[in-house]
Design a protein around this motif. Sequence first.
Motif, short mmCIF file in Angstrom:
data_model
loop_
_atom_site.label_atom_id
_atom_site.label_comp_id
_atom_site.label_asym_id
_atom_site.label_seq_id
_atom_site.Cartn_x
_atom_site.Cartn_y
_atom_site.Cartn_z
N LEU A 13 0.83 -1.21 0.00
CA LEU A 13 0.00 0.00 0.00
C LEU A 13 0.86 1.26 0.00
O LEU A 13 0.53 2.25 -0.66
CB LEU A 13 -0.95 0.01 1.20
CG LEU A 13 -2.06 -1.03 1.20
CD1 LEU A 13 -2.89 -0.91 2.47
CD2 LEU A 13 -2.93 -0.93 -0.04
N TYR A 14 1.96 1.23 0.72
CA TYR A 14 2.86 2.39 0.77
C TYR A 14 3.47 2.65 -0.61
O TYR A 14 3.53 3.80 -1.07
CB TYR A 14 3.95 2.17 1.82
CG TYR A 14 4.79 3.40 2.06
CD1 TYR A 14 4.37 4.36 2.96
CD2 TYR A 14 5.98 3.60 1.37
CE1 TYR A 14 5.14 5.50 3.19
CE2 TYR A 14 6.74 4.73 1.59
CZ TYR A 14 6.32 5.69 2.50
OH TYR A 14 7.06 6.81 2.71
N VAL A 15 3.90 1.59 -1.28
CA VAL A 15 4.44 1.74 -2.63
C VAL A 15 3.36 2.27 -3.57
O VAL A 15 3.59 3.23 -4.33
CB VAL A 15 5.02 0.40 -3.15
CG1 VAL A 15 5.34 0.47 -4.63
CG2 VAL A 15 6.25 0.01 -2.35
N GLY A 16 2.17 1.67 -3.52
CA GLY A 16 1.07 2.13 -4.35
C GLY A 16 0.70 3.57 -4.06
O GLY A 16 0.40 4.36 -4.97
N HIS A 17 0.72 3.95 -2.79
CA HIS A 17 0.42 5.33 -2.40
C HIS A 17 1.45 6.29 -2.99
O HIS A 17 1.09 7.32 -3.56
CB HIS A 17 0.41 5.46 -0.87
CG HIS A 17 0.38 6.88 -0.42
ND1 HIS A 17 -0.77 7.63 -0.37
CD2 HIS A 17 1.38 7.71 -0.04
CE1 HIS A 17 -0.47 8.85 0.03
NE2 HIS A 17 0.82 8.92 0.24
N SER A 18 2.71 5.95 -2.85
CA SER A 18 3.76 6.84 -3.33
C SER A 18 3.65 7.05 -4.84
O SER A 18 3.74 8.18 -5.33
CB SER A 18 5.14 6.26 -2.96
OG SER A 18 6.14 7.18 -3.27
N VAL A 19 3.44 5.97 -5.56
CA VAL A 19 3.30 6.08 -7.02
C VAL A 19 2.00 6.81 -7.39
O VAL A 19 2.00 7.74 -8.20
CB VAL A 19 3.34 4.68 -7.67
CG1 VAL A 19 3.00 4.76 -9.16
CG2 VAL A 19 4.71 4.04 -7.47
N GLY A 20 0.90 6.43 -6.76
CA GLY A 20 -0.39 7.02 -7.10
C GLY A 20 -0.53 8.47 -6.70
O GLY A 20 -1.16 9.26 -7.41
N ALA A 49 -9.76 7.97 -6.88
CA ALA A 49 -10.09 6.78 -7.67
C ALA A 49 -8.84 6.20 -8.34
O ALA A 49 -8.58 4.99 -8.25
CB ALA A 49 -11.14 7.12 -8.72
N THR A 50 -8.05 7.05 -8.99
CA THR A 50 -6.84 6.54 -9.65
C THR A 50 -5.80 6.08 -8.63
O THR A 50 -5.09 5.10 -8.86
CB THR A 50 -6.22 7.59 -10.60
OG1 THR A 50 -5.89 8.78 -9.86
CG2 THR A 50 -7.18 7.94 -11.73
N LEU A 51 -5.74 6.75 -7.50
CA LEU A 51 -4.84 6.36 -6.43
C LEU A 51 -5.22 4.98 -5.88
O LEU A 51 -4.36 4.11 -5.68
CB LEU A 51 -4.88 7.39 -5.31
CG LEU A 51 -4.12 7.09 -4.03
CD1 LEU A 51 -2.62 7.09 -4.29
CD2 LEU A 51 -4.46 8.11 -2.96
N THR A 52 -6.50 4.77 -5.67
CA THR A 52 -6.98 3.49 -5.13
C THR A 52 -6.74 2.36 -6.13
O THR A 52 -6.34 1.26 -5.74
CB THR A 52 -8.46 3.60 -4.73
OG1 THR A 52 -8.60 4.66 -3.78
CG2 THR A 52 -8.97 2.30 -4.12
N VAL A 53 -6.96 2.62 -7.40
CA VAL A 53 -6.68 1.61 -8.42
C VAL A 53 -5.19 1.28 -8.42
O VAL A 53 -4.80 0.10 -8.50
CB VAL A 53 -7.14 2.09 -9.82
CG1 VAL A 53 -6.57 1.20 -10.93
CG2 VAL A 53 -8.66 2.13 -9.88
N THR A 54 -4.34 2.28 -8.30
CA THR A 54 -2.89 2.05 -8.26
C THR A 54 -2.52 1.17 -7.07
O THR A 54 -1.77 0.20 -7.21
CB THR A 54 -2.12 3.39 -8.19
OG1 THR A 54 -2.50 4.20 -9.31
CG2 THR A 54 -0.62 3.17 -8.20
N LYS A 55 -3.05 1.48 -5.90
CA LYS A 55 -2.78 0.67 -4.71
C LYS A 55 -3.28 -0.76 -4.90
O LYS A 55 -2.60 -1.72 -4.52
CB LYS A 55 -3.46 1.28 -3.48
CG LYS A 55 -2.83 2.58 -3.01
CD LYS A 55 -3.64 3.18 -1.88
CE LYS A 55 -3.11 4.54 -1.51
NZ LYS A 55 -3.95 5.23 -0.53
#
Length: 152
Positions: A13-20, A49-55
């Motif tokens: 989730l942290y990686v996805g958060h950072s990227v998103g 929405a795009t952040l959550t999809v990334t995570k």
Amino acid sequence: MLAAVFATVFIALYVGHSVGDHWVQTSHQAAHKGDRGWAGRLACARHVATLTVTKCVVLAVIAALLQLHVTPAGLVLGLGVDAVSHHWADRRSTLLSLAGALGRGGYPEYVTIVRKPGEEADTTGPGTGAFHLDQSWHILWLGIAALIIATA
């Protein structure tokens, strides 16, 4: 085993958060997600929405590769809680109001950055107190989401 699942989910989730939050978010979303009215709410909703999809993508890949046991209900609940908390904070006035109510109102005003010589101090962008409060809020909720996902 739950501790390992929690730690792995948190990292994903942290990686996805950072990227998103920094690569996927558009300039328009970043500039307008705190605006008043429906235009600001919509910009913020699109960002979340795009952040959550990334995570979700990052977590799905890691969960598949490492054969993590996570349930659909846990994923929906954890990512939902995270998305709501992210939207709430990214409307900006909400998080700054909370900081003020907790006696931290001076921090975002004091920790500023001057981007170029002769420019006014920036109080909202990266490297500022508001940005630090924003990111630490998100990390707190990533931990809560990871706990929900790991234990549901």
